[in-house]
Structure formats: C-alpha cells, structure tokens
Scaffold this motif. Structure first.
Motif, PDB file in Angstrom:
ATOM      1  N   PHE A 142     -11.424  99.180 -37.688  1.00 56.69           N
ATOM      2  CA  PHE A 142     -12.650  99.869 -38.070  1.00 56.69           C
ATOM      3  C   PHE A 142     -12.417 101.357 -38.310  1.00 56.69           C
ATOM      4  O   PHE A 142     -12.961 101.948 -39.239  1.00 56.69           O
ATOM      5  N   TYR A 143     -11.582 101.991 -37.477  1.00 56.93           N
ATOM      6  CA  TYR A 143     -11.372 103.433 -37.588  1.00 56.93           C
ATOM      7  C   TYR A 143     -10.128 103.810 -38.386  1.00 56.93           C
ATOM      8  O   TYR A 143      -9.838 105.001 -38.549  1.00 56.93           O
ATOM      9  N   THR A 194      -8.983  99.629 -46.204  1.00 55.66           N
ATOM     10  CA  THR A 194      -9.526 100.417 -45.088  1.00 55.66           C
ATOM     11  C   THR A 194     -10.951 100.889 -45.371  1.00 55.66           C
ATOM     12  O   THR A 194     -11.775 100.971 -44.458  1.00 55.66           O
ATOM     13  N   THR A 195     -11.243 101.204 -46.640  1.00 57.45           N
ATOM     14  CA  THR A 195     -12.610 101.614 -46.982  1.00 57.45           C
ATOM     15  C   THR A 195     -13.590 100.468 -46.786  1.00 57.45           C
ATOM     16  O   THR A 195     -14.704 100.665 -46.282  1.00 57.45           O
ATOM     17  N   ASP A 206     -10.520 106.234 -41.705  1.00 60.30           N
ATOM     18  CA  ASP A 206     -10.754 107.674 -41.544  1.00 60.30           C
ATOM     19  C   ASP A 206      -9.438 108.447 -41.501  1.00 60.30           C
ATOM     20  O   ASP A 206      -9.248 109.435 -42.222  1.00 60.30           O
ATOM     21  N   ARG A 251     -14.134 100.099 -43.049  1.00 67.85           N
ATOM     22  CA  ARG A 251     -14.898 101.210 -42.461  1.00 67.85           C
ATOM     23  C   ARG A 251     -16.364 101.162 -42.871  1.00 67.85           C
ATOM     24  O   ARG A 251     -17.245 101.573 -42.105  1.00 67.85           O
TER      25      ARG A 251
END
Length: 330
Positions: A204-205, A140-141, A208, A144
């Motif tokens: 993309f989100y 995920t990092t 977070d 992002r």
C-alpha cells in the motif's frame, strides 16, 4: 540565537499549540456523541441508575463541563489516562500491548517499504522510459489509489479462503499460549498470521517512496554536478548512487511524516485482519463510548503525527539550511 535555533523554537511552539488544539477537539467531539457508556449496562440490567451515578461521580462526569475539561486537560497532558469505564482496568495497561502490536506491524513494514521502494525508484528513475519504469509506476499507483481495506479483503479472499495458505484474522491461533516476549512475536504461529497484514501494508505504501525516489533521481540526472562526475569517468552505478544520495531529503522527511500518520492508515487494516492493535482498540472503544480509552487512543495518535511533523521539519531545515533562513518548512 541562530536562524536554525529560532526555526526550532518556532516549530516546537507550533507543536505545543497543535497538541492543545488536538486534545480540546477530542474532548468536545466525545461529549457531543449521543448516549453514554452506561446505557447498555443499564438496559442489560447489570447496573442500577444509582450505581451508574456513583461511577459517573467517580470519573468526574457529574461535574460541570468546564471542570471536566480542566481535569481532562491536566490528566491527558501528564499521561494520566485513568481507568477504562467498561473494562475496569488502567487505560495504559490496556493500550500498551496493543500499541506494541501496532508498532510490530508498522515499523518493519514501513522500513521495508522505504528501503525496497526507494532503491527501485532510484533504478527506474535512472532508466527513465524503460518497461520497468512503466510497470512499477502503474503497479504501485494502482495499489496506492485502492483503499487499503479493499486490498486487504482481496488478499484475504485469495490467500486465506481460496488458496488456504495463511490465516485470515488475528495475531495468533486461538489455542496459542505464548510464553514471554520472544515467543509472542517470533513464533512460527505469529509469523504465519503476520505475513498477510505485513504484505498489504508494504504494498500500500510502496508507491509513495518509489515515486519520490524516482522523481528525485530524474531531477538530479540532468544536473551540473552529475555532468561533472560523468566527465571525471565515474561508472553508471557510481553516478546513480550519487544522484540517489542527493535526492534523499524528500524521502527522509516523508518517512518521518508517514511514521506518524500511519496509525490512522492502519485502523482499517487492523479491523479487516482483526489485528489486536491500537486502531482496532479505538474502534471498539468508540462503539462502547469508553471515554478514557478513546481519549487516550486518539491522543497517542495525534501526538505521534505532531511529533513526526516536527521531526520532518527539523530534518528538512538541518539538511537544507535555506529552509530555516527563509522561514519555510517541509
């Protein structure tokens, strides 16, 4: 007046002030751009200089700059967006369907991201040090930190051009003629075009929400209240749910903030996928220097950010009363 009421009044005042600053910046920046929306029409021979002068007078562009500003301020704050210079249609008639197209992509993607990533973040936070935690955080990092348009182009190359699984551009096929709202947003043709931009937005989100939920659970896992529940004999799943519920405040407030700011993030996404939303409409309007259309588009985006910031502040103060007492904010 209670502390919370004073806090709320202060935040509303700040929101009104920010709105006035935002609309002023929009006005100034547009007037500083070189050229005018009529140059291309004059060059192409579609309008004479006399006709252009008449149109400028109609839009009030022949008045002194301070008069233009007062007229603009009155109109924009009363949502009287006027007519598009180049399309000769009411601005709201142009933007309303495009705003709906953006929201139909934005809201489901953001809700899906918040729910799935938060649950995953709670799980990996509870199982700190596991392979699942390492893999999810790295994945995920990476997504992002990669610009959204790069991810979008990569997905188009792989899934549209290489594998030919889904369309690369647009919201529907050129030959499609949707009949009514249901057919517009629920047809198989629409869903076929929807898959790729929806997936890119979710990915993309996702980082977070995952990291917020994970950090919250890690912090709560060693807390005294959880040790008490563990001593009472609560199962691992019950402990996890209690830890997750008590760490949701940052996730909730971030969701509100992201809902307001995601318009800006979707501009590049809409351009890459040729998605007929408000972000793509803004880019085209800037290129054409269509003042009323640009002003309305940017104002709607700025207002969304200001309102959702206000909502985030109020939510934080409501769920954590110490914020309003101390005068802090989210």
């Amino acid at each position: 007046m209670s502390d919370f009421q004073r806090f709320l009044a202060k935040r509303i005042g700040i929101a009104i002030g920010l709105t006035l600053i935002a609309v002023t910046i929009i006005f100034v920046v547009l007037r500083m751009l070189p050229g005018s929306p009529f140059e291309s029409l004059i060059t192409a021979g579609n309008l004479t200089q006399g006709q252009v002068d008449e149109i400028m007078a109609l839009y009030g562009l022949d008045k002194p700059i301070w008069q233009q500003y007062l007229i603009y301020l009155r109109n924009i704050l009363t949502f009287q967006f006027g007519y598009s210079i180049l399309q000769s249609q009411p601005v709201w008639d142009i933007l309303a369907p495009k705003l709906a197209n953006t929201l139909i992509l934005l809201v489901p993607a953001l809700v899906t991201t918040a729910v799935v990533s938060t649950l995953l973040g709670m799980y990996v936070g509870w199982n700190r040090g596991s392979k699942a935690e390492t893999a999810s955080i790295i994945g995920t990092t990476f997504l992002r930190s990669t610009p959204v348009f790069i991810t979008a182009i990569f997905f188009v190359i792989i899934f549209s051009y290489t594998l030919d699984l889904v369309p690369a551009f647009g919201m529907r096929s050129i030959t499609a003629t949707p009949d009514g709202l249901l057919d517009t947003y629920m047809s198989m043709d629409f869903l076929h075009h929807y898959i790729l931009p929806f997936t890119v937005t979710v990915l993309f989100y996702s980082g977070d929400f995952l990291l917020l939920a994970r950090n919250g659970v890690v912090e709560k896992k060693g807390s005294e209240f959880l040790k008490l529940h563990r001593a009472k004999g609560l199962s691992e799943n019950e402990q996890l749910m209690r830890a997750g519920r008590n760490s949701m405040l940052p996730v909730i407030t971030y969701f509100a903030l992201r809902l307001g700011m995601i318009f800006q993030g979707l501009i590049l996404l809409e351009v890459v996928f040729a998605w007929p939303g408000i972000g793509r409409a803004l880019v085209l309007a800037i290129q054409q220097q269509d003042y009323p259309l640009v002003q309305a588009s940017v104002f709607i985006m700025a207002l969304a950010v200001i309102i959702m910031n206000l909502v985030a502040d109020v939510l934080y103060a409501y769920f954590d009363p110490t914020v309003s007492v101390s005068g802090g904010g989210a």
